[in-house]
Design an enzyme around this catalytic site. Structure first.
Site, PDB file in Angstrom:
ATOM      1  N   ASN A 151       0.811  -1.220   0.000  1.00 22.83           N
ATOM      2  CA  ASN A 151       0.000   0.000   0.000  1.00 22.83           C
ATOM      3  C   ASN A 151       0.848   1.276   0.000  1.00 22.83           C
ATOM      4  O   ASN A 151       0.349   2.352   0.309  1.00 22.83           O
ATOM      5  CB  ASN A 151      -1.006  -0.015   1.166  1.00 22.83           C
ATOM      6  CG  ASN A 151      -0.342  -0.261   2.503  1.00 22.83           C
ATOM      7  OD1 ASN A 151       0.870  -0.154   2.615  1.00 22.83           O
ATOM      8  ND2 ASN A 151      -1.120  -0.573   3.519  1.00 22.83           N
ATOM      9  N   ARG A 289       2.966   7.239  11.263  1.00 17.40           N
ATOM     10  CA  ARG A 289       2.393   6.722  12.505  1.00 17.40           C
ATOM     11  C   ARG A 289       2.147   7.894  13.451  1.00 17.40           C
ATOM     12  O   ARG A 289       2.997   8.786  13.587  1.00 17.40           O
ATOM     13  CB  ARG A 289       3.333   5.715  13.190  1.00 17.40           C
ATOM     14  CG  ARG A 289       3.343   4.332  12.563  1.00 17.40           C
ATOM     15  CD  ARG A 289       1.987   3.630  12.619  1.00 17.40           C
ATOM     16  NE  ARG A 289       1.974   2.336  11.952  1.00 17.40           N
ATOM     17  CZ  ARG A 289       1.520   2.114  10.721  1.00 17.40           C
ATOM     18  NH1 ARG A 289       1.030   3.110   9.993  1.00 17.40           N
ATOM     19  NH2 ARG A 289       1.520   0.903  10.205  1.00 17.40           N
ATOM     20  N   GLN A 318      -4.970   3.581  18.345  1.00 16.62           N
ATOM     21  CA  GLN A 318      -6.076   3.414  17.407  1.00 16.62           C
ATOM     22  C   GLN A 318      -6.987   2.294  17.872  1.00 16.62           C
ATOM     23  O   GLN A 318      -6.467   1.228  18.198  1.00 16.62           O
ATOM     24  CB  GLN A 318      -5.526   3.134  16.000  1.00 16.62           C
ATOM     25  CG  GLN A 318      -4.814   4.343  15.429  1.00 16.62           C
ATOM     26  CD  GLN A 318      -4.372   4.185  13.985  1.00 16.62           C
ATOM     27  OE1 GLN A 318      -3.912   5.124  13.384  1.00 16.62           O
ATOM     28  NE2 GLN A 318      -4.482   3.011  13.418  1.00 16.62           N
ATOM     29  N   HIS A 337      -7.707   5.896  10.032  1.00 12.72           N
ATOM     30  CA  HIS A 337      -6.557   5.315   9.327  1.00 12.72           C
ATOM     31  C   HIS A 337      -7.011   4.596   8.047  1.00 12.72           C
ATOM     32  O   HIS A 337      -7.343   3.419   8.057  1.00 12.72           O
ATOM     33  CB  HIS A 337      -5.866   4.329  10.281  1.00 12.72           C
ATOM     34  CG  HIS A 337      -4.526   3.882   9.819  1.00 12.72           C
ATOM     35  ND1 HIS A 337      -3.604   3.305  10.648  1.00 12.72           N
ATOM     36  CD2 HIS A 337      -3.931   3.915   8.612  1.00 12.72           C
ATOM     37  CE1 HIS A 337      -2.517   2.998   9.973  1.00 12.72           C
ATOM     38  NE2 HIS A 337      -2.695   3.355   8.723  1.00 12.72           N
TER      39      HIS A 337
END
Ligand code: NDP
Length: 405
Positions: A151, A289, A318, A337
């Protein structure tokens, strides 16, 4: 083929609120076979899903159930990941393999690893294994893998979008339309052109370099900091200015994008002191991050105007608790996210997880580029981009989301 029957525990994000499967906007996705630089996209023996399907949520199951059950393995999929009473923590007790993902991270802390005596393989469905205590994985001889490159381009597209959205003041202008207004002066009083700006990336790995390449046609001045310098021909092609420290780069940049992994050496790199060294009114985009930035320092800098905008999709922990300051700070462009989990990215990382599992079951070597920890030490991509140690501390705060606080 190994006859050993294993238990695989997989933690994925929730299904869409309107049910699964969703109504898809498009009927196909482009077929990508190679990444920039020549690495091939995942190549499992076969897949049991249609690329473009929603695979990353619990009902999507990364398209793995048929494959795993045909081989006689037990496959448990859950979203319930935080707290000692969570399904994840209970199922860990006899799990052989854990599949987790950065978007809804099942934090694999040292305490949890201690409760998982059979655990031998941790697969990150995506990129970024900082939610695994890598030191504990090293100490307990757990192999940690991720689907490197799956990704990276997805994220680089997102970074460009967020830079443009912040600098051009897109989100507030969109909101004026929703509110029924036509307030051009309100929209443009914080709107600039990116052209001519100094834009720098912290780290020029797969994502960072892809961001630089995508920004080049905007006629910006490009800068970067990385531990290892890029080849001279790449610096020349993109007209890059290399900096030997983050401080030197942020001093001259109007826009800074962070594209380094989270590990003990990057944790809280952007604290109050570093942000104070940035140009007043700079924009900071962090899709790497959340913990690379100090959450309170970012909120304070937006309030004071030291930062003109902050955007990204990564938080710590998260899911972000409801009272996380980044939900309410001014001039931000935060999303959950999402950048690395577009439907396009999911097709690649689901296939990559399948490839890793096929190798594991059949005792074939896992591609070096997918390895983070192996044989009690950092290995493959992990040896290049991570440092030993742990970056999961504080992750227990994620349980606050479940309790509604
Ligand atoms: P790469 O491994 O290709 O690149 C990481 C780069 O960071 C490498 O060039 C590495 O340097 C560099 N680096 C490591 N430590 C430092 C440091 N202390 N200072 C400066 N540079 C450093 O990874 P990707 O580009 O594919 O991904 C980067 C990160 O982005 C991931 O680790 C993940 O955290 C995040 N990510 C976020 C996603 C999202 O959905 N938001 C999805 C995918 C990734 P070198 O190799 O030269 O040692």
């Amino acid at each position: 083929m190994s006859k050993v029957k294993l238990k695989i525990v997989c933690v994925l994000y929730d299904d869409p609120v309107d049910g699964y499967p969703p109504k898809y906007a498009r009927s196909d996705i482009p077929k990508i076979t190679k990444y920039p630089g020549g690495q091939t996209t995942p190549s499992p023996d076969s897949i049991d899903f249609e690329p473009g399907e929603l695979l990353g949520c619990t009902s999507g199951e990364l398209g793995l159930r048929k494959f795993l059950e045909e081989r006689g393995h037990t496959f448990v999929v859950t979203t319930d990941k935080d707290g000692s009473d969570s399904v994840f923590e209970k199922e860990l007790a006899d799990a052989d393999v854990v599949i987790s993902q950065p978007f809804w991270p099942a934090y694999l802390t040292a305490e949890r690893i201690a409760k998982a005596p059979k655990l031998k393989l941790a697969i990150t469905a995506g990129i970024g294994s900082d939610h695994v205590d890598l030191q504990a994985a090293i100490d307990n001889d757990i192999t940690v893998t991720e689907v490197t490159y799956s990704n990276s381009i997805s994220v680089s597209e997102h970074v460009v979008m967020m830079i443009l959205a912040l600098v051009r003041n897109y989100i507030p202008s969109y909101n004026w339309v929703i509110k029924g207004g036509w307030n051009i002066a309100d929209c443009v009083s914080r709107s600039y052109d990116v052209e001519g700006m100094n834009v720098g990336t912290v780290a020029a790995g797969r994502i960072g370099l892809a961001v630089l390449r995508r920004l080049k046609p905007f006629d910006v001045k490009l800068h970067y900091f990385d531990i290892h310098r890029l080849p001279a021909e790449v610096e020349k092609e993109l007209n890059l200015t290399f900096h030997d420290s983050v401080e030197s780069m942020v001093k001259v940049c109007d826009v800074v994008t962070i594209n380094a992994p989270l590990h003990p050496k990057t944790e809280h790199l952007f604290d109050e002191e570093m942000i104070s060294k940035m140009k007043r009114g700079a924009y900071l985009v962090n899709t790497a991050r959340g913990k690379i930035c100090d959450r309170n320092a970012v909120a304070k800098a937006l309030e004071s105007g030291q930062l003109a905008g902050y955007a990204g999709d990564v938080w710590f922990p998260q899911p972000a608790p409801k009272d996380h300051p980044w939900r309410t700070m001014p001039n931000h462009g935060m999303t959950p996210h999402t950048s690395g989990t577009s439907l396009s990215a999911q097709a690649r990382y689901a296939a990559g997880v399948r490839e890793i599992l096929e190798c594991w079951f059949d005792e074939k070597p896992i591609r070096d580029e997918y390895l983070i920890v192996k044989g009690g030490k950092l290995a493959g991509t992990g040896a290049h981009s991570y440092s030993e140690g742990d970056a999961t501390s504080g992750s227990e705060e994620a349980a606050k989301f479940k309790t509604g606080s």
